[in-house]
Write a protein that holds these residues in place. Structure first.
Motif, PDB file in Angstrom:
ATOM      1  N   ASP A  52       0.843  -1.193   0.000  1.00 63.14           N
ATOM      2  CA  ASP A  52       0.000   0.000   0.000  1.00 63.14           C
ATOM      3  C   ASP A  52       0.883   1.249   0.000  1.00 63.14           C
ATOM      4  OD1 ASP A  52      -1.591   2.170   0.650  1.00 63.14           O
ATOM      5  OD2 ASP A  52      -2.848   1.047   2.053  1.00 63.14           O
ATOM      6  N   ALA A  53       0.924   1.934  -1.144  1.00 63.64           N
ATOM      7  CA  ALA A  53       1.832   3.081  -1.287  1.00 63.64           C
ATOM      8  C   ALA A  53       1.497   4.208  -0.314  1.00 63.64           C
ATOM      9  CB  ALA A  53       1.799   3.589  -2.724  1.00 63.64           C
ATOM     10  N   ASP A  54       0.203   4.420  -0.059  1.00 64.70           N
ATOM     11  CA  ASP A  54      -0.177   5.512   0.850  1.00 64.70           C
ATOM     12  C   ASP A  54       0.251   5.206   2.282  1.00 64.70           C
ATOM     13  OD1 ASP A  54      -1.274   6.873  -1.216  1.00 64.70           O
ATOM     14  OD2 ASP A  54      -3.316   6.112  -0.885  1.00 64.70           O
ATOM     15  N   ALA A  55       0.053   3.939   2.688  1.00 65.36           N
ATOM     16  CA  ALA A  55       0.443   3.549   4.044  1.00 65.36           C
ATOM     17  C   ALA A  55       1.949   3.684   4.207  1.00 65.36           C
ATOM     18  CB  ALA A  55       0.008   2.107   4.327  1.00 65.36           C
ATOM     19  N   LEU A  56       2.700   3.266   3.171  1.00 66.05           N
ATOM     20  CA  LEU A  56       4.163   3.394   3.230  1.00 66.05           C
ATOM     21  C   LEU A  56       4.556   4.854   3.378  1.00 66.05           C
ATOM     22  CD1 LEU A  56       7.113   2.528   2.923  1.00 66.05           C
ATOM     23  CD2 LEU A  56       6.788   2.486   0.454  1.00 66.05           C
ATOM     24  N   GLU A  57       3.893   5.719   2.597  1.00 68.59           N
ATOM     25  CA  GLU A  57       4.217   7.144   2.643  1.00 68.59           C
ATOM     26  C   GLU A  57       3.987   7.711   4.046  1.00 68.59           C
ATOM     27  OE1 GLU A  57       6.114   7.945   0.277  1.00 68.59           O
ATOM     28  OE2 GLU A  57       6.222   9.836   1.350  1.00 68.59           O
ATOM     29  N   ALA A  58       2.890   7.292   4.676  1.00 73.67           N
ATOM     30  CA  ALA A  58       2.593   7.777   6.028  1.00 73.67           C
ATOM     31  C   ALA A  58       3.660   7.291   7.014  1.00 73.67           C
ATOM     32  CB  ALA A  58       1.208   7.291   6.463  1.00 73.67           C
ATOM     33  N   GLN A  59       4.083   6.038   6.848  1.00 68.50           N
ATOM     34  CA  GLN A  59       5.119   5.504   7.750  1.00 68.50           C
ATOM     35  C   GLN A  59       6.454   6.209   7.542  1.00 68.50           C
ATOM     36  OE1 GLN A  59       5.352   1.170   7.423  1.00 68.50           O
ATOM     37  NE2 GLN A  59       3.154   1.085   7.150  1.00 68.50           N
ATOM     38  N   ARG A  60       6.786   6.473   6.268  1.00 68.74           N
ATOM     39  CA  ARG A  60       8.053   7.173   5.996  1.00 68.74           C
ATOM     40  C   ARG A  60       8.009   8.589   6.571  1.00 68.74           C
ATOM     41  NH1 ARG A  60       9.074   7.963   0.239  1.00 68.74           N
ATOM     42  NH2 ARG A  60      11.308   8.194   0.633  1.00 68.74           N
ATOM     43  N   ALA A  61       6.858   9.248   6.444  1.00 70.63           N
ATOM     44  CA  ALA A  61       6.752  10.611   6.969  1.00 70.63           C
ATOM     45  C   ALA A  61       6.955  10.611   8.485  1.00 70.63           C
ATOM     46  CB  ALA A  61       5.391  11.203   6.607  1.00 70.63           C
ATOM     47  N   LEU A  62       6.379   9.609   9.159  1.00 62.16           N
ATOM     48  CA  LEU A  62       6.541   9.526  10.618  1.00 62.16           C
ATOM     49  C   LEU A  62       8.003   9.242  10.984  1.00 62.16           C
ATOM     50  CD1 LEU A  62       5.314   9.433  13.494  1.00 62.16           C
ATOM     51  CD2 LEU A  62       4.956   6.974  13.148  1.00 62.16           C
ATOM     52  N   ALA A  63       8.612   8.294  10.260  1.00 60.32           N
ATOM     53  CA  ALA A  63       9.999   7.933  10.562  1.00 60.32           C
ATOM     54  C   ALA A  63      10.929   9.127  10.324  1.00 60.32           C
ATOM     55  CB  ALA A  63      10.433   6.736   9.713  1.00 60.32           C
ATOM     56  N   GLU A  64      10.686   9.836   9.226  1.00 58.07           N
ATOM     57  CA  GLU A  64      11.499  11.025   8.952  1.00 58.07           C
ATOM     58  C   GLU A  64      11.312  12.061  10.062  1.00 58.07           C
ATOM     59  OE1 GLU A  64      10.030  13.642   5.990  1.00 58.07           O
ATOM     60  OE2 GLU A  64      11.961  14.620   5.652  1.00 58.07           O
ATOM     61  N   HIS A  65      10.076  12.227  10.498  1.00 56.92           N
ATOM     62  CA  HIS A  65       9.776  13.183  11.560  1.00 56.92           C
ATOM     63  C   HIS A  65      10.547  12.815  12.836  1.00 56.92           C
ATOM     64  CE1 HIS A  65       6.358  15.525  13.823  1.00 56.92           C
ATOM     65  NE2 HIS A  65       7.571  15.867  14.209  1.00 56.92           N
ATOM     66  N   ILE A  66      10.507  11.529  13.189  1.00 51.47           N
ATOM     67  CA  ILE A  66      11.203  11.083  14.402  1.00 51.47           C
ATOM     68  C   ILE A  66      12.703  11.360  14.292  1.00 51.47           C
ATOM     69  CG2 ILE A  66      11.864   9.034  15.734  1.00 51.47           C
ATOM     70  CD1 ILE A  66       9.065   7.876  14.986  1.00 51.47           C
ATOM     71  N   ARG A  67      13.282  11.035  13.139  1.00 52.64           N
ATOM     72  CA  ARG A  67      14.725  11.236  12.991  1.00 52.64           C
ATOM     73  C   ARG A  67      15.076  12.725  12.978  1.00 52.64           C
ATOM     74  NH1 ARG A  67      17.778   9.330  14.945  1.00 52.64           N
ATOM     75  NH2 ARG A  67      19.494   9.589  13.494  1.00 52.64           N
ATOM     76  N   ARG A  68      14.269  13.525  12.317  1.00 53.51           N
ATOM     77  CA  ARG A  68      14.566  14.973  12.276  1.00 53.51           C
ATOM     78  C   ARG A  68      14.395  15.594  13.657  1.00 53.51           C
ATOM     79  NH1 ARG A  68      11.323  18.189   8.674  1.00 53.51           N
ATOM     80  NH2 ARG A  68      12.776  19.800   9.336  1.00 53.51           N
ATOM     81  N   TYR A  69      13.374  15.146  14.367  1.00 55.33           N
ATOM     82  CA  TYR A  69      13.163  15.650  15.726  1.00 55.33           C
ATOM     83  C   TYR A  69      14.357  15.285  16.609  1.00 55.33           C
ATOM     84  CZ  TYR A  69      11.275  15.955  20.459  1.00 55.33           C
ATOM     85  OH  TYR A  69      11.099  16.240  21.782  1.00 55.33           O
ATOM     86  N   SER A  70      14.798  14.028  16.520  1.00 53.85           N
ATOM     87  CA  SER A  70      15.919  13.585  17.346  1.00 53.85           C
ATOM     88  C   SER A  70      17.169  14.410  17.036  1.00 53.85           C
ATOM     89  CB  SER A  70      16.222  12.108  17.100  1.00 53.85           C
ATOM     90  OG  SER A  70      15.045  11.343  17.193  1.00 53.85           O
ATOM     91  N   LEU A  71      17.432  14.632  15.744  1.00 60.24           N
ATOM     92  CA  LEU A  71      18.625  15.399  15.373  1.00 60.24           C
ATOM     93  C   LEU A  71      18.501  16.855  15.819  1.00 60.24           C
ATOM     94  CD1 LEU A  71      19.374  13.981  11.804  1.00 60.24           C
ATOM     95  CD2 LEU A  71      20.642  13.550  13.907  1.00 60.24           C
ATOM     96  N   SER A  72      17.275  17.392  15.781  1.00 63.82           N
ATOM     97  CA  SER A  72      17.109  18.799  16.168  1.00 63.82           C
ATOM     98  C   SER A  72      17.451  19.004  17.638  1.00 63.82           C
ATOM     99  CB  SER A  72      15.685  19.271  15.868  1.00 63.82           C
ATOM    100  OG  SER A  72      14.782  18.776  16.844  1.00 63.82           O
ATOM    101  N   ARG A  73      17.384  17.922  18.414  1.00 68.13           N
ATOM    102  CA  ARG A  73      17.714  18.054  19.846  1.00 68.13           C
ATOM    103  C   ARG A  73      18.928  17.207  20.214  1.00 68.13           C
ATOM    104  NH1 ARG A  73      12.732  16.925  23.422  1.00 68.13           N
ATOM    105  NH2 ARG A  73      14.263  17.627  24.913  1.00 68.13           N
ATOM    106  N   LEU A  74      19.797  16.956  19.226  1.00 65.81           N
ATOM    107  CA  LEU A  74      20.873  15.986  19.416  1.00 65.81           C
ATOM    108  C   LEU A  74      21.765  16.234  20.640  1.00 65.81           C
ATOM    109  CD1 LEU A  74      22.194  13.414  18.390  1.00 65.81           C
ATOM    110  CD2 LEU A  74      23.512  14.768  16.773  1.00 65.81           C
ATOM    111  N   PRO A  75      22.331  17.455  20.812  1.00 67.16           N
ATOM    112  CA  PRO A  75      23.231  17.615  21.967  1.00 67.16           C
ATOM    113  C   PRO A  75      22.527  17.323  23.293  1.00 67.16           C
ATOM    114  CG  PRO A  75      22.889  19.728  20.824  1.00 67.16           C
ATOM    115  CD  PRO A  75      22.253  18.674  19.986  1.00 67.16           C
ATOM    116  N   GLU A  76      21.307  17.823  23.389  1.00 68.27           N
ATOM    117  CA  GLU A  76      20.520  17.605  24.611  1.00 68.27           C
ATOM    118  C   GLU A  76      20.228  16.117  24.830  1.00 68.27           C
ATOM    119  OE1 GLU A  76      15.949  18.783  25.432  1.00 68.27           O
ATOM    120  OE2 GLU A  76      17.096  20.030  24.065  1.00 68.27           O
ATOM    121  N   LEU A  77      19.863  15.413  23.744  1.00 68.08           N
ATOM    122  CA  LEU A  77      19.528  13.993  23.875  1.00 68.08           C
ATOM    123  C   LEU A  77      20.759  13.159  24.224  1.00 68.08           C
ATOM    124  CD1 LEU A  77      16.914  13.298  21.049  1.00 68.08           C
ATOM    125  CD2 LEU A  77      16.543  13.819  23.468  1.00 68.08           C
ATOM    126  N   LEU A  78      21.914  13.552  23.676  1.00 65.89           N
ATOM    127  CA  LEU A  78      23.138  12.815  24.001  1.00 65.89           C
ATOM    128  C   LEU A  78      23.461  12.953  25.488  1.00 65.89           C
ATOM    129  CD1 LEU A  78      25.339  13.658  20.900  1.00 65.89           C
ATOM    130  CD2 LEU A  78      24.603  11.374  21.598  1.00 65.89           C
TER     131      LEU A  78
END
Lengths: 484, 228
Positions: A52-78
């Motif tokens: 399901d291409a739409d479901a994949l797209e939604a999952q990729r958007a969430l995964a990208e969001h999680i990774r971008r969020y984590s990187l945006s707070r990288l020093p603090e999270l480390l």
């Protein structure tokens, strides 16, 4: 300190050699057959996981969001990760480069008078060439992932980040085992070959004082190291020896455990087309009082090795979103034709082309971003939506230009620049910005076309020579207008 | 300056970039669930069995009254001469009363008997904390009573799974354990998702079972009396 002097010189390979290696790899029909069939298999397995291409797209958007969020707070999270791991009894070390990381690990091993280290799969330890450092210190470092064990036994390096021995046939492995494993007889049965590896390595798990592993996700809030694997060697390395050392790049941290399931889901499906791997191992503490097994000490080594350089640039920061699934290489037409070894870097394929320049400097790696047709397949399959083609174009520019205003130069900035190339482009710019000059040039080029050399350096090796048309396009159009 | 401080200083010196708000993972899964048809216990059990069988996990349906006897018979048919169990574990009394040949308690630190564990132990028995239907997975939480290596070193792993503890997804399983919540419980020292016996496809992408861990995973799926 702002220009990090942390490029790795150990595995320096002149960029000029890359072209030679690719020529050799392309001519190796056997190698091409191995990679073609393996990549076709992995692509089909992945595709079957995402009907399901739409479901994949939604999952990729969430995964990208999680990774971008984590990187945006990288020093603090480390810092949070360090605090929580320390509270859990796990010792945290920081390393700016490969040399420091290896020194930390050798130091821990020497403190325990270790003679043998068993290693679970860790691309970061390949990146630091840890095995050499251990051997130099007189400590044996044995790879225990079946694929890694095979390539180590043959004195090679992995050719794929998920399937290290993908370039080898079972006949080659059968000969290798018969020759190098004491007591093993020649067999082409895959089950028997795996049985031979199992028997050898079980003895080693028992004997080793140190177990080393990578990390797939490090959870800051709970202080948990997550490992994804099928074979069980990761669990052996992290559970049987008295000391477990995990090594990871600083980018692998996420804030909460709830951020893990979406990434895990896409990681295994994108990598090998599995819904999940046999083991998902969450390690939060060393052996506690009253527990009967598990390592008595757990260490985590956090490695920079050029990652802060990628982080310093808002566009290139996306490189660090990577969760190392290998889908980009499985789908890359260049990787499929030249295989993993031709790149000469720890990480081959599209992800290697955009991360290696930060680890090794552009002087050694400027040819890598050119090893792409920019077809876009890598960016399309990336589960965390890294814009790999954009980053390839960016690195090509950085390799031939000065740093952009307001940006610190990359290590090896402008390394691919040549006086001839600058001259050619300056001439091109002059011609195309002056109409009179341009017309004069094309008139001359068409009239003196008989002077075009029949041999044109690299171009004519496999193509017909370039020759201007008898008349310019302008003249041809004018002629056509008259006829109608 | 220490490596730690210079790494953190370089990261902090970088431009902050676009503000990224925290992802709402629970809301994402709640939305997915709303679109999917509701599952019931029977559907979860069925999907779990299908997926676990795909991973080559062997499913044996049992009841509270007969599981220990079933295990005894399985040990005989599989030629198990030594079965490792946790003598302080939740099922110790039942196991000890079942008359299983070669029942071996894990009662001292592994350091004292590593060679015997590796070379001379045929099977291990553990409880589980739950299952996951979507992925065909066991949730195993080793502790001081059932240590980590019981589910790894012996060539056969027997796992008792309560059919009522099967969740739909990994996210729901983590929530059910209390690891994902507004006030999460502390993670155990080691927690595992196990999906089938160990395997590898590292030689010519040919799948082989029994890579380094168990060659066989047998799930004793605990149903209600009269349900199996």
């Amino acid at each position: 300190m702002n220009a990090p002097e942390n490029t790795q010189t150990l595995s320096f390979i002149p960029a000029s050699e890359f072209k030679q290696r690719t020529t050799e790899a392309v001519a190796d029909a056997h190698l091409r057959q191995s990679f073609r069939s393996a990549m076709d298999f992995l692509m089909a397995k992945r595709a079957a996981q995402f009907p399901d291409a739409d479901a994949l797209e939604a999952q990729r958007a969430l995964a990208e969001h999680i990774r971008r969020y984590s990187l945006s707070r990288l020093p603090e999270l480390l810092e949070k990760l360090e605090r929580q791991l320390t509270a859990n009894g796990i010792q945290v070390h920081w390393a700016e480069n490969a040399e420091q990381a290896n020194a930390i690990i050798v130091g821990i091993a020497q403190k325990h008078s270790a003679e043998l280290m068993v290693k679970g799969k860790s691309m970061v330890s390949e990146e630091t060439e840890l095995n050499h450092a251990m051997e130099a210190a007189g400590i044996a470092a044995l790879e225990s992932d079946m694929g890694e064990y095979i390539v180590q036994l043959d004195g090679e390096k992995p050719s794929h980040i998920i399937m290290p021995a993908i370039h080898k046939t079972k006949q080659q492995i059968a000969r290798l085992f018969a020759e190098k494993v004491p007591g093993a007889s020649y067999t082409e049965s895959v089950d028997e070959l795996i049985g031979i590896g199992r028997a050898v390595l079980r003895e080693k798990f028992m004997a080793a004082e140190i177990g080393l592993s990578g990390v797939n996700f490090a959870v800051a809030e709970t202080g948990t190291l997550c490992l994804v694997e099928n074979e069980g060697n990761g669990r052996m390395c992290t559970t049987v020896p008295d000391v477990h050392i995990a090594i990871t790049g600083i980018e692998k941290v996420v804030e909460k455990l709830e951020h893990v399931p979406p990434l895990l889901n896409l990681l295994t499906r994108s990598a090998t087309g599995q819904i999940i791997t046999t083991y998902f191992n969450m390690i939060s503490r060393p052996r506690q009082p009253g527990e009967l097994d598990g390592p008595k000490e757990v260490h985590l080594v956090l490695l920079d090795n050029g990652r802060t350089q990628a982080y310093a640039d808002e566009q290139m920061r996306a490189t660090l979103q990577c969760i190392r699934c290998g889908a980009c290489m499985n789908h890359c037409p260049v990787y499929t034709r030249i295989g993993g070894h031709a790149y000469g870097t720890t990480y081959p394929g599209p992800i290697g082309e955009i991360i290696s320049p930060h680890m090794m400097g552009l002087a050694a790696t400027h040819a890598l971003p050119t090893a792409s047709t920019l077809c876009g397949a890598c960016g399309e399959v990336c589960p965390v939506k890294i814009p790999i083609p954009d980053l390839l174009i960016r690195l090509r520019a950085e390799a031939t230009h000065d740093a952009r205003p307001g940006h610190a130069p990359l290590v090896g900035q402008g390394a691919a620049r040549s006086a001839l190339m600058d001259f050619v482009w300056a001439g091109w710019a002059a011609l195309y910005s002056r109409p009179a000059l341009y017309r004069a040039f094309v008139w001359l080029a068409t009239r003196f076309r008989f002077l075009t050399p029949p041999m044109q350096s690299g171009w004519t090796v496999s193509r017909t020579p370039l020759k201007p048309a008898p008349r310019t396009l302008r003249e041809q159009l004018a002629g056509r207008h008259l006829k109608t | 300056m220490s490596a730690r401080d210079s790494i953190l200083r370089r990261l902090r010196a970088a431009p902050p970039g676009q503000l990224v708000l925290p992802p709402d993972v629970p809301a994402f899964y709640a939305a997915v669930r709303e679109q999917a048809p509701a599952t019931d216990r029977a559907a979860r059990i069925e999907l779990f069995c299908e997926r676990m069988s795909f991973w080559r996990g062997e499913i044996v349906r049992v009841t509270p009254g007969n599981w220990a006897e079933t295990l005894r018979v399985l040990c005989v048919t599989k030629g198990v001469n030594s079965l490792l169990y946790g003598p302080r574990g939740p099922h110790a009394a039942t196991l000890e009363a079942a008359g299983i040949k070669g029942l071996k308690p894990y009662d001292r630190p592994v350091d004292e008997w590593k060679p015997e564990l590796f070379r001379d132990t045929d099977a291990g028995f553990t409880s589980t904390r739950g299952g996951i239907a979507e992925t065909g997975t066991l949730v195993v939480w080793p502790d001081d009573k059932e240590p980590r290596l019981m589910s790894l070193v012996p060539p056969i792993h027997f796992a008792l799974l309560d059919a009522n503890a099967i969740c739909d997804t990994p996210f729901e399983a983590m929530s059910a354990q209390g690891w994902i919540s507004d006030k999460p419980v502390a993670m155990p020292s080691n927690a595992l998702f196990i999906s089938g016996p160990s395997k590898t496809a590292d030689i010519q992408i040919t799948l082989a079972y029994g890579a380094h861990g168990p060659k066989e995973l047998v799930i004793l799926l605990l149903l209600g009396e009269g349900e199996s």
